[in-house]
Design a protein around this motif. Structure first.
Motif, short mmCIF file in Angstrom:
data_model
loop_
_atom_site.label_atom_id
_atom_site.label_comp_id
_atom_site.label_asym_id
_atom_site.label_seq_id
_atom_site.Cartn_x
_atom_site.Cartn_y
_atom_site.Cartn_z
N GLY A 80 0.81 -1.21 0.00
CA GLY A 80 0.00 0.00 0.00
C GLY A 80 0.83 1.25 0.00
N ARG A 81 0.25 2.33 -0.55
CA ARG A 81 0.96 3.61 -0.63
C ARG A 81 1.13 4.22 0.76
NH1 ARG A 81 0.69 1.33 -5.54
NH2 ARG A 81 -0.60 2.41 -7.09
N LYS A 82 0.03 4.26 1.52
CA LYS A 82 0.05 4.91 2.82
C LYS A 82 1.04 4.22 3.76
CE LYS A 82 -2.76 5.57 6.96
NZ LYS A 82 -4.07 5.41 7.60
N TYR A 83 0.99 2.93 3.85
CA TYR A 83 1.88 2.19 4.75
C TYR A 83 3.34 2.46 4.40
CZ TYR A 83 4.57 -1.72 6.62
OH TYR A 83 5.53 -2.47 7.23
N THR A 84 3.64 2.47 3.11
CA THR A 84 5.03 2.60 2.68
C THR A 84 5.59 3.97 3.01
OG1 THR A 84 4.61 1.04 0.89
CG2 THR A 84 6.62 2.35 0.74
N PHE A 85 4.85 5.04 2.71
CA PHE A 85 5.47 6.32 3.01
C PHE A 85 5.34 6.71 4.48
CE2 PHE A 85 1.95 9.17 0.92
CZ PHE A 85 1.19 9.16 2.07
N LEU A 86 4.57 5.96 5.26
CA LEU A 86 4.68 6.09 6.71
C LEU A 86 6.02 5.53 7.19
CD1 LEU A 86 1.11 5.11 8.00
CD2 LEU A 86 2.23 7.32 8.26
N VAL A 87 6.42 4.40 6.59
CA VAL A 87 7.70 3.79 6.95
C VAL A 87 8.87 4.67 6.51
CG1 VAL A 87 9.22 1.82 6.54
CG2 VAL A 87 6.78 1.45 6.89
N THR A 88 8.83 5.17 5.26
CA THR A 88 9.93 5.99 4.76
C THR A 88 10.05 7.28 5.57
OG1 THR A 88 8.55 7.05 3.07
CG2 THR A 88 9.76 5.07 2.43
N LEU A 89 8.92 7.88 5.93
CA LEU A 89 8.96 9.10 6.73
C LEU A 89 9.57 8.83 8.10
CD1 LEU A 89 8.17 12.05 7.33
CD2 LEU A 89 5.93 11.21 8.07
N SER A 90 9.19 7.72 8.72
CA SER A 90 9.72 7.39 10.04
C SER A 90 11.22 7.16 9.99
CB SER A 90 9.01 6.15 10.59
OG SER A 90 7.61 6.37 10.71
N MET A 92 13.37 8.24 7.63
CA MET A 92 14.07 9.46 7.25
C MET A 92 14.11 10.46 8.40
SD MET A 92 13.30 11.87 3.96
CE MET A 92 11.56 11.99 4.38
N GLY A 93 12.97 10.70 9.03
CA GLY A 93 12.94 11.66 10.12
C GLY A 93 13.69 11.18 11.34
N GLY A 94 13.58 9.89 11.65
CA GLY A 94 14.30 9.35 12.79
C GLY A 94 15.81 9.43 12.60
N PHE A 190 18.83 19.48 13.59
CA PHE A 190 18.55 18.06 13.36
C PHE A 190 17.48 17.55 14.32
CE2 PHE A 190 22.87 18.51 11.67
CZ PHE A 190 22.73 17.89 10.44
N VAL A 191 17.59 17.94 15.59
CA VAL A 191 16.63 17.46 16.59
C VAL A 191 15.23 17.99 16.31
CG1 VAL A 191 16.07 17.47 19.06
CG2 VAL A 191 18.45 17.23 18.32
N ILE A 192 15.14 19.19 15.74
CA ILE A 192 13.83 19.77 15.44
C ILE A 192 13.03 18.90 14.47
CG2 ILE A 192 12.77 21.71 14.17
CD1 ILE A 192 14.69 23.55 15.60
N SER A 193 13.73 18.08 13.68
CA SER A 193 13.01 17.22 12.74
C SER A 193 12.06 16.26 13.45
CB SER A 193 13.99 16.42 11.87
OG SER A 193 14.71 15.48 12.66
N VAL A 197 8.48 15.48 11.94
CA VAL A 197 8.06 14.10 11.69
C VAL A 197 6.81 13.76 12.50
CG1 VAL A 197 8.70 11.67 11.97
CG2 VAL A 197 10.33 13.29 11.03
N GLY A 198 6.79 14.18 13.76
CA GLY A 198 5.62 13.90 14.60
C GLY A 198 4.35 14.48 14.02
N ILE A 199 4.41 15.73 13.55
CA ILE A 199 3.24 16.38 12.95
C ILE A 199 2.80 15.62 11.70
CG2 ILE A 199 2.42 18.46 11.78
CD1 ILE A 199 4.30 20.05 13.65
N SER A 200 3.78 15.28 10.85
CA SER A 200 3.45 14.60 9.60
C SER A 200 2.87 13.21 9.86
CB SER A 200 4.70 14.48 8.73
OG SER A 200 4.39 13.91 7.48
N LEU A 201 3.45 12.47 10.79
CA LEU A 201 2.92 11.13 11.11
C LEU A 201 1.51 11.23 11.66
CD1 LEU A 201 5.98 9.32 12.76
CD2 LEU A 201 4.86 8.72 10.61
#
Length: 489
Positions: A80-90, A92-94, A190-193, A197-201
C-alpha cells in the motif's frame, strides 16, 4: 468510482507534502552545516580531508536513492501507498534526528563517522521511497482533469524545505555565540526534525489508503512481482527508459543548474560574497515558487509534454547567454580560473582570475554583505536575482508537471515501483552529479562557462528523446483501468 471531496484532497496534499518537505529539510541542513560538522566527526589535523569525507558521506544519500526506489516501490505496489510512506517518513525523520544526538569523533572515535555513514545510507534509502509515495498518493486521490494542478504542490516542497532549513539555521545561529553553535548548537536543527516528523505522522496516520490501491487490493489485482513486471517486461521497461531519458534526466539537470550550480557559480567563480549569493538564490526561489503551480495547472490544459520539453529547450539554449550576463552583472571581471589539486587530499580548489591592466590577477570579492537592507537596495543584487529567477522559471516548467506525467505513464499495480526508479536516477544521478562534473570541467579547462556543457547536453538529449518518444498523458484517466466504460471528467 468514488471521488475524493475537495476538503479531503487538501488534507491528502498536506499529509504528503510535509513528509516530502522533511526530505529536503534534511538535505539542506546536512549540506549547509558541512563546514561546521565535518571537523567534529573525523580525526583532527586536516579539516579539508574531513570535509571531503563528510561530503562523500553526504553523496552516499544520492547513490542509494535508486535502490530505495526499488525496495520501497515494490512494497508500495504490494502492501500500500500509505503504509510505505509512513515507513519511509519514520526512517528518514528518525535518522535525521539521530544525527543531532550522535557522539563526535572525540567521544567514540572511528565509530562516529561509521555511524554517520550508516545513517546517510538509511536516509538515502528512505528518500528513494518518499517522493514516489507522495506523488502517487496525491495523484490517486484527485480528479483526472486537475491532476497537474494538485500534484504541483508536492513539487513546491523542495523549495519550501530550503526556506525552513534557512530559517531554522539562522534562528539558532542568532540565538547563541558562534562558538556555542559550533560546539553544540548545530545539533538543534537536526533534533527539530522530531517535531516535523511527529506532525506529519499524526496527519498521515489519520488518512485512508489511496482509493485506487484500495480497489486494486479488494479486487485481488495487486502485482505479486512488481519488479519483474516493471523492468523485465519490455512494454513497461520501454516506458521507464523513455521517462528517464525523455523527461527526468533533463528535469534533473535543469533543477540542479537553476538552484545549486547558480549558487556555486556566484560564490566560487564570480566571487560574489557568500551571504549575498545565498540571498540572491533564495529570493529568486521565493519569487519562482508560485510558478510550480502555474505550470502544473497549465499542463492540465495544454499538456505535460509541451511544457516540459519547452523548459528543456529554453534551458539548453539560454544557459550560456544567462551566465555571461551574470558574469557582466557581478562586475568582478573574472575571465578564467586557476585550479590547484591538494597533494594529500586530491581536493580541487579554484582561484578566479580577473584581467586587470592587461594581467591576470586573483579576483576581488564583490557585492559585500553589510546587512539585508544594503543588499536589497544594491542594483547589482537585483540584476543577479533576475538572472537566477529566469533559471528558476525553467525549473518550474520541467518540474511542475512531471509528477502528474509519471503517475499517468504507468499502470496502477506497478506505478509506485515504475515511476520511482527513473525519477531518482534522473535527479539523484544525472542531477546530483552536476555540481561535481561542473567543478571538474571548469578546473580542467579554465573556461568559466564549461561547467554548463553537461546540463546543456543532457537537457538537449531529453528534448530530442522526449519530443520524439514521450507520449502526452494529460488525457489519461487513471481510473479507466478498472472501469468498463470511460468516465467523463
Amino acid at each position: 468510482m468514488r471521488q475524493t471531496a475537495t476538503t479531503s484532497i487538501w488534507q491528502v496534499i498536506a499529509a504528503s507534502a510535509v513528509g516530502t518537505m522533511i526530505e529536503w529539510y534534511d538535505f539542506y541542513i546536512f549540506g549547509s552545516l558541512a563546514t561546521v560538522i565535518s571537523p567534529l566527526f573525523y580525526p583532527k589535523g586536516n579539516d579539508t580531508l574531513a570535509l571531503i569525507f563528510y561530503l562523500s558521506t553526504f553523496a552516499v544519500g544520492f547513490v542509494v536513492r535508486p535502490f530505495g526506489a526499488l525496495f520501497f516501490g515494490r512494497i508500495g505496489d504490494m502492501v500500500g501507498r500509505k503504509y510505505t510512506f509512513l515507513v519511509t517518513l519514520s526512517i528518514m525523520g528518525g535518522a535525521t534526528a539521530l544525527i543531532g544526538f550522535l557522539p563526535t569523533y572525540a567521544t567514540i572515535g572511528l565509530a562516529a563517522p561509521a555511524i554517520l555513514l550508516a545513517i546517510r545510507v538509511l536516509q538515502g534509502l528512505a528518500l528513494g521511497g518518499e517522493y514516489g509515495g507522495a506523488a502517487v498518493y496525491v495523484a490517486e486521490h484527485v480528479p483526472d482533469r486537475s491532476r497537474g494542478f494538485y500534484t504541483s504542490f508536492i513539487q513546491i516542497t523542495a523549495t519550501l524545505g530550503l526556506f525552513v532549513s534557512l530559517v531554522v539555521i539562522l534562528a539558532v545561529q542568532n540565538a547563541m555565540s558562534k562558538e556555542a553553535f559550533s560546539a553544540w548548537g548545530w545539533r538543534i536543527p537536526f533534533v527539530i526534525s522530531i517535531v516535523l516528523v511527529g506532525i506529519s505522522l499524526y496527519i498521515r496516520l489519520r488518512m485512508e489508503e489511496s482509493p485506487i490501491f484500495q480497489h486494486i487490493k479488494s479486487g485481488g489485482m495487486t502485482s505479486a512481482a512488481p519488479l519483474k513486471e516493471a523492468f523485465a517486461k519490455w512494454e513497461n521497461l520501454k516506458r521507464v527508459l523513455i521517462s528517464l531519458f525523455g523527461a527526468t534526466a533533463g528535469q534533473g539537470v535543469v533543477w540542479y543548474t537553476g538552484q545549486f550550480y547558480a549558487l556555486f557559480y556566484l560564490q566560487t567563480i564570480l566571487r560574489v560574497n557568500g551571504t549575498s549569493a545565498n540571498y540572491t538564490v533564495a529570493i529568486a526561489l521565493l519569487a519562482g515558487m508560485p510558478f510550480f503551480i502555474v505550470f502544473g495547472a497549465l499542463s492540465d490544459r495544454i499538456g505535460r509534454k509541451k511544457i516540459m520539453m519547452l523548459g528543456c529547450l529554453l534551458a539548453a539554449s539560454s544557459y550560456i547567454p544567462l551566465y555571461r550576463a551574470m558574469q557582466a552583472a557581478a562586475g568582478s571581471g573574472v575571465v578564467t580560473v586557476l585550479s590547484q589539486r591538494n597533494a594529500v587530499t586530491g581536493a580541487i580548489s579554484l582561484t578566479p582570475l580577473a584581467l586587470v591592466n592587461g594581467t591576470l590577477q586573483p579576483a576581488s570579492e564583490v557585492l559585500p554583505y553589510a546587512g539585508f537592507g544594503g543588499f536589497i537596495t544594491d542594483p547589482i543584487a537585483w540584476k543577479l536575482i533576475l538572472l537566477v529567477f529566469i533559471q528558476v522559471i525553467f525549473v518550474t516548467m520541467v518540474y511542475g508537471p512531471i509528477a502528474a506525467y509519471l503517475v499517468e505513464a504507468f499502470p496502477a499495480k506497478i506505478r509506485y515501483t515504475s515511476l520511482s526508479l527513473p525519477y531518482h536516477i534522473g535527479n539523484g544521478v544525472f542531477g546530483g552529479l552536476l555540481p561535481l562534473i561542473g567543478l571538474i570541467v571548469v578546473a580542467q579547462t579554465g573556461n568559466i562557462y564549461a561547467g554548463l556543457y553537461y546540463p546543456i547536453a543532457v537537457a538537449s538529449v531529453t528534448f530530442v528523446v522526449g519530443s520524439l518518444l514521450l507520449r502526452e498523458t494529460r488525457h489519461v484517466l487513471i481510473w479507466q483501468e478498472f472501469e468498463e466504460r470511460p468516465r467523463n471528467t
